[in-house]
Scaffold this motif. Structure first.
Motif, PDB file in Angstrom:
ATOM      1  N   VAL A   1       3.720-117.141  52.480  1.00  7.09           N
ATOM      2  CA  VAL A   1       2.681-118.079  52.909  1.00  7.09           C
ATOM      3  C   VAL A   1       2.133-118.804  51.685  1.00  7.09           C
ATOM      4  N   PRO A   2       1.571-120.003  51.880  1.00  4.83           N
ATOM      5  CA  PRO A   2       0.994-120.736  50.752  1.00  4.83           C
ATOM      6  C   PRO A   2      -0.195-119.991  50.158  1.00  4.83           C
ATOM      7  N   ARG A   3      -0.428-120.230  48.872  1.00  9.79           N
ATOM      8  CA  ARG A   3      -1.580-119.618  48.206  1.00  9.79           C
ATOM      9  C   ARG A   3      -2.367-120.713  47.483  1.00  9.79           C
ATOM     10  N   PRO A   4      -3.690-120.624  47.517  1.00 11.82           N
ATOM     11  CA  PRO A   4      -4.534-121.692  46.978  1.00 11.82           C
ATOM     12  C   PRO A   4      -4.849-121.577  45.483  1.00 11.82           C
ATOM     13  N   PHE A   5      -4.216-120.673  44.770  1.00 12.12           N
ATOM     14  CA  PHE A   5      -4.566-120.443  43.373  1.00 12.12           C
ATOM     15  C   PHE A   5      -3.461-120.928  42.448  1.00 12.12           C
ATOM     16  N   ASN A   6      -3.842-121.220  41.191  1.00  3.33           N
ATOM     17  CA  ASN A   6      -2.846-121.758  40.268  1.00  3.33           C
ATOM     18  C   ASN A   6      -2.298-120.730  39.285  1.00  3.33           C
ATOM     19  N   TYR A   7      -2.726-119.476  39.350  1.00  2.00           N
ATOM     20  CA  TYR A   7      -2.118-118.459  38.498  1.00  2.00           C
ATOM     21  C   TYR A   7      -0.809-118.005  39.162  1.00  2.00           C
ATOM     22  N   ALA A   8       0.082-117.451  38.368  1.00  2.00           N
ATOM     23  CA  ALA A   8       1.424-117.102  38.851  1.00  2.00           C
ATOM     24  C   ALA A   8       1.375-115.957  39.855  1.00  2.00           C
ATOM     25  N   GLY A   9       1.934-116.200  41.019  1.00  2.00           N
ATOM     26  CA  GLY A   9       1.992-115.172  42.038  1.00  2.00           C
ATOM     27  C   GLY A   9       2.636-115.678  43.309  1.00  2.00           C
ATOM     28  N   ILE A  10       2.779-114.778  44.273  1.00  3.51           N
ATOM     29  CA  ILE A  10       3.379-115.095  45.573  1.00  3.51           C
ATOM     30  C   ILE A  10       2.598-114.313  46.624  1.00  3.51           C
ATOM     31  N   TRP A  11       2.406-114.919  47.787  1.00  6.52           N
ATOM     32  CA  TRP A  11       1.756-114.246  48.898  1.00  6.52           C
ATOM     33  C   TRP A  11       2.701-114.163  50.086  1.00  6.52           C
ATOM     34  N   TYR A  12       2.613-113.037  50.800  1.00 13.61           N
ATOM     35  CA  TYR A  12       3.372-112.820  52.024  1.00 13.61           C
ATOM     36  C   TYR A  12       2.406-112.438  53.132  1.00 13.61           C
ATOM     37  N   GLN A  13       2.764-112.767  54.374  1.00 12.72           N
ATOM     38  CA  GLN A  13       1.930-112.442  55.532  1.00 12.72           C
ATOM     39  C   GLN A  13       2.672-111.448  56.409  1.00 12.72           C
ATOM     40  N   LEU A  14       2.048-110.304  56.665  1.00 11.71           N
ATOM     41  CA  LEU A  14       2.628-109.257  57.512  1.00 11.71           C
ATOM     42  C   LEU A  14       1.603-108.910  58.574  1.00 11.71           C
ATOM     43  N   GLY A  15       1.733-109.489  59.738  1.00 11.05           N
ATOM     44  CA  GLY A  15       0.727-109.282  60.781  1.00 11.05           C
ATOM     45  C   GLY A  15      -0.605-109.834  60.315  1.00 11.05           C
ATOM     46  N   ASP A  16      -1.651-109.011  60.373  1.00  9.77           N
ATOM     47  CA  ASP A  16      -2.986-109.436  59.951  1.00  9.77           C
ATOM     48  C   ASP A  16      -3.231-109.240  58.455  1.00  9.77           C
ATOM     49  N   THR A  17      -2.272-108.663  57.750  1.00  8.02           N
ATOM     50  CA  THR A  17      -2.476-108.300  56.353  1.00  8.02           C
ATOM     51  C   THR A  17      -1.575-109.122  55.440  1.00  8.02           C
ATOM     52  N   GLN A  18      -2.135-109.526  54.307  1.00 14.20           N
ATOM     53  CA  GLN A  18      -1.328-110.218  53.309  1.00 14.20           C
ATOM     54  C   GLN A  18      -0.920-109.238  52.211  1.00 14.20           C
ATOM     55  N   PHE A  19       0.216-109.534  51.603  1.00 21.05           N
ATOM     56  CA  PHE A  19       0.762-108.764  50.497  1.00 21.05           C
ATOM     57  C   PHE A  19       0.909-109.741  49.335  1.00 21.05           C
ATOM     58  N   HIS A  20       0.173-109.490  48.240  1.00 20.50           N
ATOM     59  CA  HIS A  20       0.131-110.419  47.115  1.00 20.50           C
ATOM     60  C   HIS A  20       0.872-109.859  45.911  1.00 20.50           C
ATOM     61  N   LEU A  21       1.680-110.695  45.294  1.00 17.98           N
ATOM     62  CA  LEU A  21       2.284-110.380  44.006  1.00 17.98           C
ATOM     63  C   LEU A  21       1.563-111.193  42.958  1.00 17.98           C
ATOM     64  N   ILE A  22       1.126-110.542  41.902  1.00 24.59           N
ATOM     65  CA  ILE A  22       0.449-111.212  40.795  1.00 24.59           C
ATOM     66  C   ILE A  22       1.295-110.975  39.546  1.00 24.59           C
ATOM     67  N   GLU A  23       1.662-112.054  38.871  1.00 21.25           N
ATOM     68  CA  GLU A  23       2.552-111.939  37.721  1.00 21.25           C
ATOM     69  C   GLU A  23       1.791-111.574  36.450  1.00 21.25           C
ATOM     70  N   ASP A  24       2.291-110.540  35.771  1.00 20.10           N
ATOM     71  CA  ASP A  24       1.821-110.113  34.454  1.00 20.10           C
ATOM     72  C   ASP A  24       3.077-109.776  33.655  1.00 20.10           C
ATOM     73  N   PRO A  25       3.466-110.631  32.706  1.00 20.96           N
ATOM     74  CA  PRO A  25       4.724-110.435  31.989  1.00 20.96           C
ATOM     75  C   PRO A  25       4.861-109.086  31.286  1.00 20.96           C
ATOM     76  N   ASN A  26       3.765-108.385  31.053  1.00 20.64           N
ATOM     77  CA  ASN A  26       3.811-107.108  30.344  1.00 20.64           C
ATOM     78  C   ASN A  26       3.799-105.891  31.269  1.00 20.64           C
ATOM     79  N   PHE A  27       3.884-106.107  32.581  1.00 22.10           N
ATOM     80  CA  PHE A  27       3.727-105.007  33.534  1.00 22.10           C
ATOM     81  C   PHE A  27       5.014-104.210  33.747  1.00 22.10           C
ATOM     82  N   THR A  28       4.868-102.896  33.790  1.00 20.98           N
ATOM     83  CA  THR A  28       5.879-101.958  34.287  1.00 20.98           C
ATOM     84  C   THR A  28       5.121-100.892  35.061  1.00 20.98           C
TER      85      THR A  28
END
Length: 125
Positions: free
Chosen positions: A32-59
């Protein structure tokens, strides 16, 4: 206080394009579209969203690699777990079946985030 529902879950990923391939193509989550300009992706699963937020240093920290379901994780429901297993195996994805005996499996995304996929109970309607 009375919390009425979960609005979204957010996890960190180190490489948005690599994660997008995993969540879009392998898991086939609806974006689904996201209104923010930081790196990430949003998904819609029923009534709940699942957000990915990019952090190049994350493991993702994994405390229990033998039973990955005993680490922080997000769970998704499916109608037919055997279909999911077949699709994962066709893609060469490694997963662990739930040690509890439930119809559930656990796998990791490219950053090590643990994903549970559980067969939903058939409704009695």
């Amino acid at each position: 206080m009375k919390i009425t529902r979960c609005l979204h879950v957010a996890i960190l990923v180190s490489d948005r394009a690599r994660s997008e391939k995993f969540y879009d193509q392998l898991l086939q989550l609806p974006k689904v579209p996201r209104p923010f300009n930081y790196a990430g992706i949003w998904y819609q699963l029923g009534d709940t969203q699942f957000h990915l937020i990019e952090d190049p240093n994350f493991t993702a920290p994994i405390q229990n690699p033998e039973k990955i379901g005993r680490n922080p994780h997000v769970a998704f429901g499916v109608k037919d777990l055997q279909v999911v297993r077949s699709q994962l195996e066709a893609q060469g994805c490694i997963y662990q079946m739930s040690a509890s005996g439930r119809q559930a499996l656990f796998l990791q995304d490219p950053d090590g985030n643990v994903i549970e996929i559980t067969q939903e109970e058939a409704s009695s309607s």
